[in-house]
Scaffold this active site. Structure first.
Site, PDB file in Angstrom:
ATOM      1  CG  ASP A  79      -2.098   0.991   1.038  1.00 29.91           C
ATOM      2  OD1 ASP A  79      -2.403   1.386  -0.108  1.00 29.91           O
ATOM      3  OD2 ASP A  79      -2.691   1.385   2.058  1.00 29.91           O
ATOM      4  CE  LYS A  81      -2.817   5.009   1.107  1.00 28.97           C
ATOM      5  NZ  LYS A  81      -4.255   4.747   1.078  1.00 28.97           N
ATOM      6  CG  ASN A  84       0.012   4.516   3.605  1.00 31.19           C
ATOM      7  OD1 ASN A  84      -0.690   5.131   4.393  1.00 31.19           O
ATOM      8  ND2 ASN A  84      -0.438   3.472   2.938  1.00 31.19           N
TER       9      ASN A  84
END
Length: 178
Positions: A79, A81, A84
């Site tokens: 995840d 991105k 994050n």
């Protein structure tokens, strides 16, 4: 529990968020992480807009180092991105949010399952195929595209590779991921 284990392994890299402590109640496991006070990379990109090549190269290098550390430990983030990725007060990046991470993905080992944010997912994950750690490199490519174009979203099939500096950065990242 995966996030707790990944946070422990992250302590070996300055480009990954570190866990400080953990404790468990009857119903919960609580994780305390280092305090990063300058927001996330998405906020920085929105504020700055299109980054110049030296700045994009600097941030890409820090992300490459963080991703390499995870992959060397058999961890796939899944995840990756801008939301994050946290920005420290010294202007460095730290990859965070390991809640969807997979462990023990070494070499040719693959995984399946849909996890993460669709705008940053590799085609193989989106189509339900098996994938490996390369999906993190794909997400990094999308982040790099956002850095150099200031577009908040990557549109598959509409990548404009006319920026020669962006091409050079992508080629160098490609070398690291092999």
């Amino acid at each position: 529990m995966v996030e707790r284990r990944v946070l422990q392994l992250a302590s070996g890299s300055p480009f990954l968020l570190h866990g400080q402590f953990a404790f468990q109640t009857k119903d919960l496991v609580l994780l305390g992480m280092e305090y990063i006070n300058c927001g996330d990379f998405d906020e920085l990109l929105q504020r700055k807009g299109c980054l110049d090549s030296p700045c994009a190269r600097f941030y890409a290098a820090e992300l490459v180092c963080g991703i390499q550390h995870l992959h060397a430990k058999g961890i796939v983030h899944r995840d990756l991105k801008p939301d994050n990725i946290l920005v420290t007060s010294a202007g460095h990046l730290k990859i965070a949010d390991f809640g969807l991470a997979l462990e023990d993905i070494y070499g040719d080992r693959t995984a399946s399952g849909y996890a993460g944010t669709p705008d940053f997912m590799a085609p193989e994950m989106l189509s339900g195929e098996e994938y490996n750690a390369a999906i993190d490199w794909y997400a990094l490519g999308i982040i790099l595209n956002i850095m150099v174009t200031s577009r908040s979203k990557y549109h598959r099939g509409r990548f404009n590779a006319s920026n020669i500096e962006a091409k050079n950065i992508i080629k160098k990242v490609n070398i690291f991921s092999m």
